[in-house]
Every structure is written in C-alpha cells, then in structure tokens.
Design a protein around this motif. Sequence first.
Motif, PDB file in Angstrom:
ATOM      1  N   ARG A 123     -28.751  11.868  -0.912  1.00 57.04           N
ATOM      2  CA  ARG A 123     -28.608  11.159  -2.206  1.00 57.04           C
ATOM      3  C   ARG A 123     -29.692  10.092  -2.365  1.00 57.04           C
ATOM      4  N   GLN A 178     -15.922   7.880 -11.261  1.00 55.43           N
ATOM      5  CA  GLN A 178     -16.690   9.121 -11.397  1.00 55.43           C
ATOM      6  C   GLN A 178     -17.905   9.067 -10.479  1.00 55.43           C
ATOM      7  N   THR A 179     -18.586  10.203 -10.402  1.00 56.64           N
ATOM      8  CA  THR A 179     -19.753  10.239  -9.524  1.00 56.64           C
ATOM      9  C   THR A 179     -21.020  10.443 -10.334  1.00 56.64           C
ATOM     10  N   ARG A 180     -22.084   9.761  -9.924  1.00 58.36           N
ATOM     11  CA  ARG A 180     -23.372   9.933 -10.605  1.00 58.36           C
ATOM     12  C   ARG A 180     -24.114  11.129 -10.055  1.00 58.36           C
ATOM     13  N   ASP A 206     -31.215   1.134 -10.880  1.00 57.41           N
ATOM     14  CA  ASP A 206     -31.211   2.111  -9.790  1.00 57.41           C
ATOM     15  C   ASP A 206     -31.813   1.532  -8.528  1.00 57.41           C
ATOM     16  N   SER A 232     -18.701  14.286  -5.520  1.00 56.79           N
ATOM     17  CA  SER A 232     -19.638  15.322  -5.965  1.00 56.79           C
ATOM     18  C   SER A 232     -19.710  16.470  -4.972  1.00 56.79           C
ATOM     19  N   GLU A 261     -29.150  -0.223  -6.880  1.00 56.46           N
ATOM     20  CA  GLU A 261     -28.181   0.719  -6.329  1.00 56.46           C
ATOM     21  C   GLU A 261     -28.695   1.353  -5.037  1.00 56.46           C
ATOM     22  N   GLU A 298     -17.728   8.166  -3.566  1.00 54.13           N
ATOM     23  CA  GLU A 298     -18.516   8.663  -4.696  1.00 54.13           C
ATOM     24  C   GLU A 298     -19.310   9.911  -4.298  1.00 54.13           C
TER      25      GLU A 298
END
Lengths: 647, 201, 156
Positions: free
Chosen positions: A503, B113-115, A520, B94, A523, B90
């Motif tokens: 990810r 929810q998941t990105r 982002d 997915s 994040e 998370e």
Amino acid sequence: MAETNVAQSFTERRLGSAADLKLYQEELLAQKDPQQAEVIVCYGTGCLAAGAEQVEAALKEALDQAGLDTKVRPLIKTTGCRGFCSRGPLVVIQPEGLFYQKVKASDAEEIVQTTLVEGQPVERLLYQDPQSGEPIPREQDIPFYKKQHRLVLGRIGSVDPTDIRESIAAGAYQALAKVLTGMSPEDVVSEVEKSGLRGRGGAGFPTGRKWRGALKAIEKKGRPVYVVCNGDEGDPGAFMDCMIMEGDPHAVLEGMIIAAYALGSEQGYIYVRHEYPVAIKHLDLAMEQARSLGLLGDNILGSDFCFDLRINRGAGAFVCGESTALFTSIEGLAGEPRPKYVRSVEEGLWGRPTVLNNVESWANVPLIINNGADWFAGIGVPHSTGTKVFSLVGKVNNVGLVEVPMGTSLVEIIEEIGGGVPGGEPFKAVQTGGPSGGCIPYSLKDVPVDYDSLSKVGSMMGSGGMIVMDERDCVVDVARYFLRFLEEESCGKCIPCRLGLTRLREMLDDFSKGKGTEKDVEEIESLGEAIKDGSLCALGGSAPNPVLTTLQYFRDEYLAHINERRCPAGICKELISYQIDQEACTGCRTCARLCPQEAISGEKKKPHTIDQDKCIQCGICLESCNFGAVQVISPALVSQKSQEAAS
Amino acid sequence: MIEFKINDQPVEAQAGWTVLDTARQYGIHIPTLCHHEAVEPSGNCRLCVVELRDGDWSKVVISCMYPVQDGLQVYTDSDRVKNVRRWILEMLLSECPASSEIQRLAQEYGVEQTRFAIHDPEEDCILCGLCVRTCKEVVGVSAISMVGRGVHKVIGTPYMMPSDACVACGSCVTVCPTGAMRRRLDLVRGEPKTRMAHSAV
Amino acid sequence: MSTAPVEVDIDEIIERYPGKQEYLIFLLQDVQSAFRYIPPEALELICDHTGVPLSQAYSVATFYKSFSLKPKGEHQVKVCLGTACHLKGGERLVDDLERKLKVKAGETTADLLVTLETVNCLGCCALSPVVVVDDDYLAQATSGKLNKKLKSLAAQ
C-alpha cells in the motif's frame, strides 16, 4: 603457484600445540624470499567481472614465454578484493608494490617485459592523480587508500585465500593460539566487552554483552550452545561481507573458534547467501584446510577443545538475514521470523542459547585478541570503536570497498576517499543502512559515521552499504525502489508488512505519476509509523525508513511531483519526455535502430525527432546516444494523443 | 505473583502468562484474530498490539506473546496502538472484503471504509494461519501449509491438489476467524467422490 | 524417474545427507541444481527421507526464490537490481529484456531456452548496471549489448 613438495607437507602436517603453530609460521616465512617478485591479480567480484581471469591467464603465458624461471622466478597469485573496484582489473607487482589498474590481457606482455625483466613501471597503467595528472606508482600513496585504515581488510589483497599457509604466514590463528594457551573463557569475554566492539550487521548491539548474555543463559539452561555467523548479506549495494568471506575466510573462522572456546560450544554454523558461490567455496576450502591442520574439529591445537563448523547456503530470501528467520532456515523451514521477546542468546537455534554475529564482527575478534581491547578501543570514537568497512557505490568516482575508523565524516569518505561525484558537483544525498536505513542530505555531510550519529539523523549504520546519489537521482524513485525490494522480500507472515509495504509503495507510485495531495503525504507518514510499530521483525519495522527520511529531508521534491507534476531529477517516467536536441543530433540513427517503439524518425545525417505518442520513456535512446543529443524534459511534453483526449 | 499495570489499573498475573492472558482475566478487551488457546501463538495479525511505557520510553508489542513482568505499564488503547489497528483494519477491508468479522472489527475501531483498491470481492482469508497450526499441532496431519511468500502467500495443499493427508475433520473450518476455510475445505479434502476413490486405492 | 535427465541419480542425491529436517533445504538445493527444478517425485522422495510432511516441504520449496517447481531455461539471464544498478538504469534493462524475450521477470521462454531473473546485488557495483548471462558478466550493460548476447544464445 604452490610448489608440490610444500603442498604435500601441508596436508601431512597436524599442529599439535600453539608452539607448533608458531614454528609452522616461522617455517613458512623462512621459505619466502622477500626479494622474490610476486604478481598479484585481484580476484574480487568486480575485477573478475571486468576480466581478471583473462588477465591472469595472459600474465602466466607471458611469464612462461619470457623464460623468467631461469632468473628469479616470479610467483603469480590471486587474492580477494583489493577494494578499488572501479579501477579493475587490478594487478600489483611485489616487492615494489607497483599498482596497475584497468589492466587488459593485452597488457600482460608489456608488464612482464618492462617491469619484471627491465625493472621499470608501465606508466600508462599507473593510477593518475585526478588533480595533478601525475602517476602514482604505489597503492598506499593513492588518495583512495591513503585515508583508509585497513585492519579487517588487512590480509585481503596480499594472501591467496585458497591456501591456508599464506594466511598462517601472515598471522592467522595466532589469536586462537593466544587464547588456548593463556586466556580463560572469562578473559576472552571480558576482553571483547572491553573493546567496545558492536555488531557490524546493522543494529550495533555490543558483541561482548551478547556473549556475556549467552554465558548467563548457559548457567541456567546448560549446553549445547551454538555459534552462528550471519553471512546472509542481502542489502542491495552492500558487498563487504562477501569480500571478507572470499578474501580472508580464516579471519571469520578464527573469530568463531575463539567464541566457541569462550562459550564452550561444539558446533557452529555459517549461513551464507546463495548468490555468493565464491564465498562458499573459499569458506569450504578454509574449513577443510583448517581441519587437516588441527585448527578446527577435534582437539584444536592439541587441546581438549573440540569445535566444528558447517555451512548453510541460503536459498534466496532476504528476510533470512533477520536472526530468528536465519535460525528457522538453518532448522530446515521456511525462513519466517519469530517474535523476539526472548533473546536469541537464551533461545536461538533449536531453542538453545546461541550467539549470532555478522561476518565483519567475527573478523574483528582475532584483531582484538591479538592487539588487546585497549588498542581496539583507541580506534574510532568512544561509543563506536574500531573500524567499519563500507561498500561505497553509486554516483561516486571511486567505487569500491573502504575501511575507515568509526567517526570518519561522510564527506571525508565520499569526497576524499571516493573522489566525489563524477562531474564534480556535490553529492545530493547518501543512503546508508540499505533498505532499512535512510537518506542523508548533503547539508549533513559532516556527520561522523558512527552508530549513534547516524541514528540521530534518522538513518542507521546497517551492514555498511553507502550509496551516493547525485542530482539526477530522484528521492521518490529511490524510496519506491527500496519499498519494492522489501515488498518482494517480505515473508508475508505479519499483516502490517505483507499488506502495508504494498500500500505504501502504491501511494508512492501515485506520486511518481504526479497524482496525490499534501494530505496523502501526511497519510504516508502515518501508515509508515503503523508499519514500524506493528511489524513482527526488523524487515517491516525498518522498511518505512527510506520513505520517512526522504520525506523529512526532501519534502519539496515530493511536493514538486504532486503539485507541479514535475520530477526535478528527470527520472519518474510519467512526468518526463525525451526530446532530441536538433543542434546536437548528428543523425547517426543509433537511437532510431534501438527504439523498441519505432518512435524515432529522421533521415540519415539529419536531426531526428521523437514521436511523443509512441514513446514509452524506456530511455534506450538516452542511453545509446553518443552525442548527448537526447534530453530529458520535466514536466513532460503533453503528447498529441492526450491533448486530443483533453479537448 | 507478578504485578504490573494495564491502562493504569493494577493487575496481577502468574509467571508464564502473557499480557493478553492477564488482560482477559481482568475483562480488559484486546482484539485478536490469529490467537487461539488450542495452538501455539504465532503473532502475525498484530491486532492485539499494546504500548509499553516507562517514562519517555515507549514501545509497541503484541500482547498475545509478550511475557508479563513486574512493573510493566501497558496501554491497550493509546494513540500509537490505535494507529496500528486502524491501518491494519483499513488494509484488511480491501484485502478481505467478504469477511463480516473484519467489517465488524473495522466498524468497532472507527474504520468506515477503505481507500485501497479491492482486488477480489470474494476474498475472506487473512492468512492468520490458525488452520495450518491446528492441522499440524492439534490434528497432527499437516495437510495444509502456507504456500509461497510475501504478497503471493496463500493457504494451500501441495500442488493445490486435494490432499491424501487430510482426514476431513473440519477443525480448520472451526478455528478460522473469518469463515474463509469453509469454502476451501473441499479443495483440501477433495470432492466426496474423489475422496472415496482415494481410499479405494 | 521419467522427468529426470538420465544421468541424474536422484537416490545418490538423497543419500548425501542424513534423514533429518535440517537437511531439507540442502536436498532441495542439490535437486534444483541437478534438474533445474524440483520434480514432484523428487519432493516426495525427499519427504520420505527426511520425515518432513509434504505440505511443509512444499511450503519451503515455494518460499525460497532459488527453488522452482517448473523447469528453468537452459540459459539464465539475471539482471542485477542492486541499488547501484537501479540508479544506473537496471529496471530499464529488465523492461527491455521482457520485451525482447516476451516473458516477465521470473519466467522462462516457451522454448525453455532462457529464464529471465532479477537479482539483488551481485557485489560488482563498479560495473553497474550489470547483467549476468550464465556465468558471463556484462558490465555497463546496454540494450545494444543485450541484443548481441541474446543472439549468441539463440545461435548456440
């Protein structure tokens, strides 16, 4: 080459005591004529890949043809890596110490004629001082070597590692003899403690404290106790352990045998990465020869002490460099790490007390015993004693292996020893510690290279890879590179590492395409922390470091990617275009022939052009152009196709 | 007796207990997926993380394997702990969108929810390996194992063919925290017909 | 053994090591180098010899990168992706070879001639980017040099 009668006496001999070893060393030294010429060909991986074997063969033939055996017959021998890899193949002529670089097989005749017959140097093969252009005949005067302090690498380059007699003549196993005749196990452990030696594999745990911990565990749990060498050097761009195992395997064996004596271990293991076949071969030979001389196996040097070693070849898994995964692999299982809440010195291989040290750490042990802890502690800086071997690679003139006292500054290593970046501009960043380490910017160039200073700036010593980057290297790309590497090497056992690295990498992929927001970036930092905190072993636990440090020091470069769709280094494919400089292009058609997309057109001897709609930014034109006519442009030229799509 | 604190509450534990054992004894909730009393802990789902603190020093460890010690200060719901759990859940949303257990846990920890992209909407296996450990340690037949490495890892039988070693006991289905083994059981033991053919041979 | 080249004696390989789990990886390595893959029959024999359950041996064989359950090509083309090689365009060479050989890294061409692999640092960073074809090191490899080399493999 070895004379047959000596070889025979070697296999028949068994050293019955420490005094016998001393005697043997003296005999071996007496057989040597210090005035005899020696032709030394470096057989390090770099020189081999550059054609050292052909050079050696040509030298042999030229020596035969010159009929030199009627005069003083020169010995020709091959050694481990001399370190100056970017100048390979290297040949050194002793006793003068003439240093020849970039030697080709076709140079052999001239070397033999001019140097060995006429006694003159071959000027054109000497290293030239980059500033003055003056030739420097001897190795020790070359700037690359001058600043170094070669202790661990001391014998490498002068002894043939496949012949134990050479190492014994140069002093191998004298520390073992000293230990067996005058030091108690307690003496050995406290000597190593006093030396301040810290693990050279990455984390820098004090070696003596580790051995002490094992002694305590043995008190509780009894024996067997195992001694293990971690030779699973996997960090890309790091090859010092490989060169130590190849060039001086006896130093590693001797260190392990000394620890085995101190701990009362009867069995040890050397775990070597399978990509290092020569290291495996040399260790194997070294063990066999040491066994036949009575330096390994039963009743070492005539004492009651028995200890043997076995080599385990890795099978292609980076994670096996992690201690618990390495043990699992030696046990014959898939190399998955185990949580380390009980230390390996208490519960290691087969659940037994185990001392695991890295190759370079082991090779330091005989030096400490021979010269004393105080001598060792006097080298380097207070909390990082001794020297460290680095593989200096990337955008630096002098690529190779260097050994410096701990505490030497980055800039000294990169500019004085490494000769700086090709082109002369300052380096942009240096990556230490491999995929677990961090990127240190030029502004911190004076940071002393020791365990604590490096971790203070967010990087780590790691095993000793030092990768120099210049302005044409993109930090987003480098961070992605390390993540992709670790993603592929993750064992998949724990969720944060198995899913998180992918990810994280996908988020960086977006950045490299100009997608993403400043939110982002935050994040990414948060996910990075979660992976560090949540992962089972050090692989995942340190995997976000390259991303986190590049974000810390090069945030603007990340923001250029997402805010301006621009890759300042001109690396990220989606943000660049290639263009041909119409002035510089000679119309030689080389790029047009090699372009896999047939995107380059133009008549012969007339400037060419690239069809941006066909171009896939593979970079082959840039790489193949001999006239510097291919340019990288960022932000990218918007191609016709995407223009149409937009309108 | 070993004395320490969980979330500032004094607790007592017996030597050999883990932090998780102690927390459960006191009714302090710590989520787990890969943990089961019947098999050895493996420590791979990482949901049971807790934070240890001592002055300025702090470290995140997994409670299911961390041995209790006098004087520990354990926090089961600190910011660092929550950050690890939030990201794990998370990502699992997915990765294993078909698992209702994951959805429930995600909700419990505030992950709506998941990105991240969903590659297989049917997937429900989190690769915790409880089935593999049970098959080996409890049933003693080792019909299934982890296959492959890293991102390519799956639970499977040798060559992904029905296994002769499988005794069709269904223990793997029982221990599975997400229900993923239910639809894999027939791949392991073979269709009833094949099974009979096997025993006939 | 039907899948084995005649000259390889699988029993001889098995007998090299004591029948213990700790020799499982040794056996797999020897079988891999003799057959260029791990044939299913060999895996079963190894399990009988070491007492390791088949599922566990299968797990080990699929965990380590140097083992292959499918036959590898006659020639191995390895592109180094160590950091130094990466900085000097190693990925570009992988992409290029993937296009030329029409396989992905890790795969073998349909005629079993070439297996394309990537490796992490071969320790000759001074020559980056490096491609190793069998035992032959291509220093400062380029698309043009690779063209020549691949042609010579096909001609052999």
